[in-house]
Design a protein around this motif. Structure first.
Motif, PDB file in Angstrom:
ATOM      1  N   ALA A 151       1.171  -1.164  -0.348  1.00 45.91           N
ATOM      2  CA  ALA A 151       0.320   0.195   0.124  1.00 45.91           C
ATOM      3  C   ALA A 151       1.019   0.911   0.486  1.00 45.91           C
ATOM      4  CB  ALA A 151      -1.538   0.033   1.586  1.00 45.91           C
ATOM      5  N   LEU A 152       0.703   2.384   0.076  1.00 44.90           N
ATOM      6  CA  LEU A 152       1.529   3.601   0.248  1.00 44.90           C
ATOM      7  C   LEU A 152       1.505   4.090   2.083  1.00 44.90           C
ATOM      8  CD1 LEU A 152       2.090   6.336  -1.952  1.00 44.90           C
ATOM      9  CD2 LEU A 152      -0.547   7.498  -1.463  1.00 44.90           C
ATOM     10  N   VAL A 153       2.810   3.562   2.103  1.00 46.27           N
ATOM     11  CA  VAL A 153       2.610   4.488   3.112  1.00 46.27           C
ATOM     12  C   VAL A 153       2.977   5.892   3.650  1.00 46.27           C
ATOM     13  CG1 VAL A 153       4.253   3.902   5.532  1.00 46.27           C
ATOM     14  CG2 VAL A 153       3.866   2.006   4.268  1.00 46.27           C
ATOM     15  N   ARG A 154       2.906   6.161   4.251  1.00 41.64           N
ATOM     16  CA  ARG A 154       2.986   7.986   4.256  1.00 41.64           C
ATOM     17  C   ARG A 154       3.512   8.798   5.473  1.00 41.64           C
ATOM     18  NH1 ARG A 154      -2.385  11.773   3.624  1.00 41.64           N
ATOM     19  NH2 ARG A 154      -2.406  11.397   5.542  1.00 41.64           N
ATOM     20  N   ASN A 155       4.191   9.643   5.644  1.00 45.14           N
ATOM     21  CA  ASN A 155       5.266  10.281   6.141  1.00 45.14           C
ATOM     22  C   ASN A 155       4.362  11.358   6.286  1.00 45.14           C
ATOM     23  OD1 ASN A 155       6.672  10.967   8.280  1.00 45.14           O
ATOM     24  ND2 ASN A 155       8.591  10.791   6.747  1.00 45.14           N
ATOM     25  N   GLU A 157       4.858  13.647   8.803  1.00 47.04           N
ATOM     26  CA  GLU A 157       5.064  14.248   9.932  1.00 47.04           C
ATOM     27  C   GLU A 157       5.733  15.746   8.325  1.00 47.04           C
ATOM     28  OE1 GLU A 157       9.310  12.434  11.385  1.00 47.04           O
ATOM     29  OE2 GLU A 157       7.723  11.778  12.830  1.00 47.04           O
ATOM     30  N   LEU A 158       5.663  14.720   6.686  1.00 48.96           N
ATOM     31  CA  LEU A 158       5.893  15.255   5.659  1.00 48.96           C
ATOM     32  C   LEU A 158       4.831  15.904   5.209  1.00 48.96           C
ATOM     33  CD1 LEU A 158       9.103  13.557   4.205  1.00 48.96           C
ATOM     34  CD2 LEU A 158       9.159  15.130   6.039  1.00 48.96           C
ATOM     35  N   VAL A 159       3.905  15.221   5.122  1.00 46.56           N
ATOM     36  CA  VAL A 159       2.691  15.405   4.048  1.00 46.56           C
ATOM     37  C   VAL A 159       1.685  15.295   5.089  1.00 46.56           C
ATOM     38  CG1 VAL A 159       3.099  15.624   1.954  1.00 46.56           C
ATOM     39  CG2 VAL A 159       3.073  13.499   2.729  1.00 46.56           C
ATOM     40  N   SER A 160       0.500  15.594   4.711  1.00 45.81           N
ATOM     41  CA  SER A 160      -0.861  15.008   5.577  1.00 45.81           C
ATOM     42  C   SER A 160      -2.138  15.593   4.586  1.00 45.81           C
ATOM     43  CB  SER A 160      -1.501  15.869   6.376  1.00 45.81           C
ATOM     44  OG  SER A 160      -1.728  17.323   6.378  1.00 45.81           O
ATOM     45  N   GLU A 161      -1.887  15.620   3.565  1.00 45.62           N
ATOM     46  CA  GLU A 161      -2.673  15.363   2.440  1.00 45.62           C
ATOM     47  C   GLU A 161      -2.211  14.642   1.519  1.00 45.62           C
ATOM     48  OE1 GLU A 161      -6.480  16.069   1.964  1.00 45.62           O
ATOM     49  OE2 GLU A 161      -6.146  16.970   4.165  1.00 45.62           O
ATOM     50  N   THR A 162      -2.782  13.281   0.943  1.00 42.55           N
ATOM     51  CA  THR A 162      -2.367  12.870  -0.191  1.00 42.55           C
ATOM     52  C   THR A 162      -3.627  12.744  -1.355  1.00 42.55           C
ATOM     53  OG1 THR A 162      -1.323  11.648   0.383  1.00 42.55           O
ATOM     54  CG2 THR A 162      -2.059  10.063  -1.319  1.00 42.55           C
ATOM     55  N   PRO A 163      -2.779  13.335  -3.003  1.00 40.39           N
ATOM     56  CA  PRO A 163      -3.722  13.313  -3.974  1.00 40.39           C
ATOM     57  C   PRO A 163      -4.433  12.054  -4.308  1.00 40.39           C
ATOM     58  CG  PRO A 163      -1.491  13.908  -4.896  1.00 40.39           C
ATOM     59  CD  PRO A 163      -1.180  13.921  -2.976  1.00 40.39           C
ATOM     60  N   ALA A 164      -5.189  12.766  -5.292  1.00 39.85           N
ATOM     61  CA  ALA A 164      -6.266  11.878  -6.064  1.00 39.85           C
ATOM     62  C   ALA A 164      -4.693  10.615  -7.489  1.00 39.85           C
ATOM     63  CB  ALA A 164      -7.259  12.021  -6.587  1.00 39.85           C
ATOM     64  N   THR A 165      -4.199  11.263  -7.318  1.00 38.93           N
ATOM     65  CA  THR A 165      -3.304  10.746  -9.135  1.00 38.93           C
ATOM     66  C   THR A 165      -2.050  10.727  -9.030  1.00 38.93           C
ATOM     67  OG1 THR A 165      -2.937  12.823  -9.936  1.00 38.93           O
ATOM     68  CG2 THR A 165      -4.891  11.347 -10.034  1.00 38.93           C
ATOM     69  N   PHE A 166      -1.215   9.208  -9.045  1.00 36.14           N
ATOM     70  CA  PHE A 166      -0.072   8.991  -8.964  1.00 36.14           C
ATOM     71  C   PHE A 166       1.250  10.561  -9.083  1.00 36.14           C
ATOM     72  CE2 PHE A 166       4.153   6.805  -8.876  1.00 36.14           C
ATOM     73  CZ  PHE A 166       3.707   6.398  -8.221  1.00 36.14           C
ATOM     74  N   ASP A 167       0.436  10.706 -10.666  1.00 35.93           N
ATOM     75  CA  ASP A 167       1.186  12.641 -11.210  1.00 35.93           C
ATOM     76  C   ASP A 167       1.429  13.530  -9.918  1.00 35.93           C
ATOM     77  OD1 ASP A 167       2.223  11.335 -13.807  1.00 35.93           O
ATOM     78  OD2 ASP A 167       0.262  11.251 -14.590  1.00 35.93           O
ATOM     79  N   MET A 195       5.776  -2.863  -8.924  1.00 35.38           N
ATOM     80  CA  MET A 195       5.214  -2.025 -10.300  1.00 35.38           C
ATOM     81  C   MET A 195       3.238  -2.259  -9.892  1.00 35.38           C
ATOM     82  SD  MET A 195       7.039   0.291 -11.547  1.00 35.38           S
ATOM     83  CE  MET A 195       8.567   0.270 -11.876  1.00 35.38           C
ATOM     84  N   TYR A 196       2.904  -3.337  -9.554  1.00 35.48           N
ATOM     85  CA  TYR A 196       2.027  -3.753 -10.627  1.00 35.48           C
ATOM     86  C   TYR A 196       0.679  -2.173  -9.922  1.00 35.48           C
ATOM     87  CZ  TYR A 196      -1.606  -7.108 -11.902  1.00 35.48           C
ATOM     88  OH  TYR A 196      -2.653  -7.681 -12.744  1.00 35.48           O
ATOM     89  N   PRO A 197       0.848  -2.255  -9.203  1.00 32.90           N
ATOM     90  CA  PRO A 197      -0.161  -1.206  -9.047  1.00 32.90           C
ATOM     91  C   PRO A 197      -0.489  -0.425  -9.358  1.00 32.90           C
ATOM     92  CG  PRO A 197       0.701  -1.210  -6.307  1.00 32.90           C
ATOM     93  CD  PRO A 197       1.121  -2.174  -8.001  1.00 32.90           C
ATOM     94  N   LEU A 198       0.450   0.443 -10.045  1.00 36.73           N
ATOM     95  CA  LEU A 198       0.722   1.265 -11.189  1.00 36.73           C
ATOM     96  C   LEU A 198       0.049   0.517 -12.668  1.00 36.73           C
ATOM     97  CD1 LEU A 198       3.809   3.203 -10.427  1.00 36.73           C
ATOM     98  CD2 LEU A 198       1.420   3.364 -10.291  1.00 36.73           C
ATOM     99  N   PRO A 285      -2.437   5.913  -5.312  1.00 41.53           N
ATOM    100  CA  PRO A 285      -3.091   6.588  -6.162  1.00 41.53           C
ATOM    101  C   PRO A 285      -2.971   6.063  -7.694  1.00 41.53           C
ATOM    102  CG  PRO A 285      -1.598   8.445  -4.986  1.00 41.53           C
ATOM    103  CD  PRO A 285      -1.386   6.932  -4.030  1.00 41.53           C
ATOM    104  N   SER A 286      -4.233   6.527  -8.386  1.00 44.66           N
ATOM    105  CA  SER A 286      -3.801   5.789  -9.798  1.00 44.66           C
ATOM    106  C   SER A 286      -2.712   6.405 -10.537  1.00 44.66           C
ATOM    107  CB  SER A 286      -5.298   5.646  -9.898  1.00 44.66           C
ATOM    108  OG  SER A 286      -5.753   5.726 -11.579  1.00 44.66           O
ATOM    109  N   ALA A 287      -2.684   6.064 -11.338  1.00 46.84           N
ATOM    110  CA  ALA A 287      -1.841   6.867 -12.508  1.00 46.84           C
ATOM    111  C   ALA A 287      -2.071   6.782 -13.780  1.00 46.84           C
ATOM    112  CB  ALA A 287      -0.052   5.850 -12.462  1.00 46.84           C
ATOM    113  N   GLY A 288      -2.941   5.961 -14.603  1.00 40.29           N
ATOM    114  CA  GLY A 288      -3.890   5.718 -15.713  1.00 40.29           C
ATOM    115  C   GLY A 288      -5.578   6.034 -15.664  1.00 40.29           C
TER     116      GLY A 288
END
Lengths: 411, 534
Positions: A151-155, A157-167, A195-198, A285-288
């Motif tokens: 899954a996506l592990v978020r730090n 301490e650095l960010v608090s919002e995760t955007p909806a797309t990979f870009d 790499m598979y989720p992307l 987040p989705s890339a495609g």
């Protein structure tokens, strides 16, 4: 008379040895049918590797006392356990039960070394993906006990919002001036698993997936596959992914706070938590455009096709491991998200729950016997594309697919 | 320890230590050594007999016959007074048979079969696996809590409660209603039958799981079976095997599957049943290397690199080892012992470990070499085809020079000092002494070691596998092979990584490699003979 004493002594020695040996071999047979209350009423052998043995030590003890049987646990090396099982079962030296991952299934079935199991009504008590994972060509061959995925592990301490797309996620990382916008471990041989989720977000599953089962038809060709290949090349050109960043390097970089995100599994996330990092788990987040589904790995127990103790083995795998008590104990010992719904609901560790939610939305890792070859070509081609070795990404992708098809038919 | 009591029985032997040596009578010449021998042989025989009993129990007759021969020969050799050479030869021969000849013979056997994924075991096992995989639960049928009962003859029956009616049956008669005591879902007691407990069932597991009780008079309804002795479900077989005609028949479609010579049951339209079984395939595995275009294509390229790798490995390690040996053989060098011990260090580390450590140090972005020594340069040590080859040779040099250093040092020290001295007296330059005296004498004893080192490096799988994994891969190649793969690692990739596992093919190719190495070594040793005639 000359040689008589040595000869007599030798014969006598042999006779003594013989009689003591035959005495030994007689005793279990005579005591068995009239077993008293205290003596164990049967025995069986279980193979577990070092990565899973801690999960099982306690439940096996409980099973031994509850059923009054002997269970011999044999620890095998994780690299060899599957091959050894396939080689040993035909000789009759194999175990009754083997604990392992669901993606071994195709190989085990094609070699005829595992027995089908009948879960009956209990099947409904497991998360759907976990029983699907242990089903091969319509038949169930094992009982799941835990599921996991990346899954996506978020730090935090650095960010608090995760955007909806990979870009956007990459942009966010770049705005932060982090050394790595996101960490996605690869290596010289590639890592198609991480790499598979992307890839799925481009609608390019490795095999066509219908009704909870993979078909043998490759699903990652065509336009969707080409689009993903181009995207890989772009990620490589932008320096987002790098074959020099393997699991260890990615872990160290994330621990050092050099990146706000890392795509990884519970194995590293628990280390981050233990180091006192403030992390949270999110969907990738989705890339495609389509959902980014990771592979879900399911752990479970199989029964040997030539089990010497089929009743005990089935009792342990089908009746005992499917109980809530056993599932709770397995979770308590191993900390892996339980496959049994009732136990999964009781889990209160935030990380485990979050990983479990992502895993349940994933797709099972394919278990076809030829997966070994698929992983190899898949990873190598991805490396060749994002490292710039292959200038024409779609063409490289197509030759990978034809190589995989050849490897699958050429056996 | 019963043997110990035996040994104590003739008490007089020890009291006569000064018996003249000429007396050959065994009866009076029993020494302490004999009892030691007796104890050792008793231990050996005990092990042998235990092995025999185990082999008998599992029916491995090849092993049984081998053990019989080994035990009889051992007893004859060590209790006979005539087989003196045999006493020395026997242990060596025993190990030779178990560890060398048996393995070689087995590899040879496997090379002629299609042993591998999908053809893993015997036909018997394949048939039972196919039948068990195709015995499926009848959809929509209920599961039954089950009681396993034994009648007065000791035969096993299944007892269920069907719609509140207790019923009992076995494979021949099917279920009949009985007047049994139930607890609502299960039969708990029945006249004329014993309800089997867990312990009794554990002793008769095969009987219980192999029992099929027809659920009704119509065989199409399926039969009840159990796997855990507490729950039973209705199953129907999709396939039936007929032993006399050796055919599998699909009971629904009537399609017949016949065995083919590849070890699979196949239908007339080509559908195969899995699993298959192991069959002999003749020389197919041997010819595949030349006929399969996937293998024959890169074969030549890899063969050339294998020779280059093995030759360069020997040449570089020998050159460095010899140079260092010459330097540290000079008495003017101080602290030679310390230097020598330090130089042997790489030899003391396990090769696997060193290769892995080097792999980390040569990483393009994070490796010690690029980061620290080259100050952040990005040299693709392991990812560029030519640099990867170079790195392999260099790492192998690091791993291999201590061995050459050791043998050269040993040989140098055995070169007689007077020969060197007389050369000096004759006015030979140091270079001339090295070329005309030291090297020829050195080669006599080191050449065979160089040949064996060549043979070792020809098959140096561990280094390649651990350092580069054969990579960087030939991109787009239909096999997972790359620029640094040598023959043996190519075999590994072909037989295990680029598809399903093929032990037969792997064995065949390793035999071919053995022949290669054998011929090269033979030629080499012939050359060495000429050196000795100097």
């Amino acid at each position: 008379m000359q040689r008589s004493i040595p000869a007599v002594a030798a014969v006598l020695g042999m006779a003594l040895v013989l009689s003591s040996c035959s005495g030994e071999s007689d005793s279990p047979e005579t005591s068995d049918p009239t077993a008293s209350e205290a003596a164990p009423s049967g025995s069986m052998v279980i193979w577990v590797d070092e990565t899973r043995i801690n999960d099982f030590t306690d439940v096996i003890e409980t099973f031994k006392t509850e059923r009054n049987v002997n269970v011999e646990v044999v620890q095998k090396a994780s690299g060899d356990i599957r091959t050894e099982f396939i080689q040993q079962v035909p000789t009759g030296e194999g175990p009754d039960v083997i604990v392992g991952a669901h993606d071994w299934l195709g190989e085990l079935v094609s070699n005829g070394v595992v027995a089908p199991v009948e879960l009956g009504d209990k099947a409904a008590e497991f998360t759907e993906i976990s029983t699907q994972a242990f089903t091969y060509e319509g038949t169930t061959y094992g009982v799941p006990y835990s599921i996991e995925s990346i899954a996506l592990v978020r730090n935090d301490e650095l960010v608090s919002e995760t955007p909806a797309t990979f870009d956007e996620l990459i942009e966010q990382g770049e705005d932060l001036d982090a050394k790595y916008p996101v960490l996605l471990q690869q290596g010289a041989e590639g890592d198609a698993y991480h790499m598979y989720p992307l890839q799925t977000s481009f609608g390019a599953p490795v095999f066509a997936y219908e009704n909870g089962a993979y078909t043998a038809e490759i699903g990652m060709g065509g336009d969707a596959g080409h689009a993903f290949a181009e995207y890989l090349k772009k990620l490589g050109d932008d320096g987002i992914i790098d074959s020099n960043i393997g699991g260890d390097q990615a872990k160290e970089a994330f621990l050092a706070g050099e990146s706000p995100y890392m795509i990884t599994g519970p194995w590293y996330a628990s280390e981050f938590a233990a180091e006192g990092m403030d992390i949270s788990i999110h969907e990738i987040p989705s890339a495609g455009g389509e959902p980014a589904q990771p592979f879900t790995g399911v752990q479970g127990a199989y029964i040997s096709a030539k089990a010497a103790n089929p009743v005990l083995a089935n009792d342990f795998v089908v009746n005992f491991l499917s109980t809530e008590e056993a599932a709770d104990a397995l979770y308590a010992a191993g900390g892996r998200q339980p496959a049994l719904t009732a136990s999964a609901e009781k889990v209160d560790n935030e990380l485990t729950v979050a990983f479990g939610e992502v895993a349940a939305k994933g797709v099972p890792m394919p278990s076809l016997p030829e997966m070994g070859a698929v992983w190899g070509f898949w990873g190598a081609t991805q490396v060749a594309i994002f490292s710039g070795q292959e200038k024409d990404a779609p063409a490289a992708w197509d030759s990978m697919i034809s190589n995989i098809e050849e490897a699958m038919s050429g056996s | 320890m019963s043997v110990g009591q035996q040994a104590g029985s003739p008490p007089h032997s020890k009291k006569r230590p000064s018996r003249p040596l000429g007396d050959a009578s065994a009866a009076r010449n029993i020494s302490k050594g004999f009892f030691v021998k007796l104890a050792v042989m008793a231990g050996f025989n005990a092990g042998g007999v235990y092995g025999l009993l185990s082999a008998w129990a599992v029916g491995t007759w090849g092993l049984f016959a081998g053990l019989v021969v080994a035990v009889i020969v051992a007893n004859w050799v060590y209790f006979s007074r005539r087989a003196i050479p045999g006493k020395y030869l026997y242990p060596g021969l025993l190990f030779l048979f178990t560890y060398q000849l048996f393995t070689m013979a087995y590899t040879g056997y496997v090379a002629f079969t299609n042993y591998g994924d999908g053809h893993n075991s015997t036909k018997e096992d394949a048939i039972s696996a196919i039948l068990s995989y195709n015995e499926k639960r009848v959809e929509g049928t209920a599961g039954y809590p089950l009681t396993v009962l034994e009648d007065s003859d000791g035969d096993i029956h299944f007892g269920i409660v069907d719609n509140g009616e207790p019923r009992v049956g076995d494979s021949e008669e099917g279920f009949t209603n009985v007047d049994a005591t139930t607890d609502g879902t299960r039969i708990t007691a029945l006249d004329g039958y014993t309800v089997l407990g867990f312990g009794d069932i554990a002793a008769r597991q095969d009987e219980v799981v192999n029992l099929r009780v027809p659920i009704s008079d119509d065989p199409n309804d399926g039969s009840l079976r159990t796997t855990d002795a507490t729950n039973a479900y209705v199953y129907r077989s999709l396939l039936e095997y007929d032993e006399s005609s050796d055919r599998m028949t699909n009971l629904e479609t009537g399609v017949e599957y016949a065995p083919n010579d590849r070890g699979n049951f196949v239908s007339p339209d080509g559908e195969e049943l899995t699993p298959g079984w192991r069959v002999g395939v003749g020389f197919e595995n041997f010819t595949k290397m030349f006929t399969d275009s996937r293998i024959s294509g890169p074969f030549f390229q890899i063969l050339v690199w294998t020779f280059a790798f093995a030759f360069l490995s020997v040449a570089t390690t020998f050159a460095l080892g010899l140079a260092l040996a010459l330097v540290f053989n000079d008495p003017r060098v101080r602290g030679r012992k310390i230097y020598r011990s330090l130089l042997i260090l790489p030899y003391a580390f396990p090769g696997f470990l060193s290769a892995l450590v080097w792999r980390g140090m040569l990483n393009e972005r994070f490796g010690f070499i690029n980061e620290v020594i080259l100050g952040g340069a990005a040299v693709p040590w392991l990812t560029d085809p030519w640099l990867a080859k170079f790195s392999i040779i260099m790492v192998n040099l690091w791993l291999g020079f201590p061995y050459m250093f050791l043998i050269c040092t040993g040989t140098l020290q055995s070169i007689p000092g007077d020969v060197l001295e007389s050369a000096k007296v004759d006015g030979a330059s140091p270079w001339r002494v090295l070329r005309s005296i030291i090297l020829p004498l050195l080669m006599v004893s080191t050449a065979p070691l160089l040949i064996s080192s060549f043979a070792f490096n020809f098959n140096n799988f561990a280094l390649i596998y651990m350092l580069t994994g054969g990579g960087p891969n030939f991109s787009g190649s239909p096999l997972m092979i790359g620029s640094t793969d040598i023959l043996i690692s190519m075999v590994y990739s072909v037989a295990f990584e680029s598809g399903v596992k093929q032990y037969g093919l792997a064995s065949a190719v390793s035999i071919l490699i053995f022949i290669f190495v054998g011929v090269i070594s033979w030629l080499g040793f012939r050359k060495t003979k000429q050196l000795e005639e100097l």
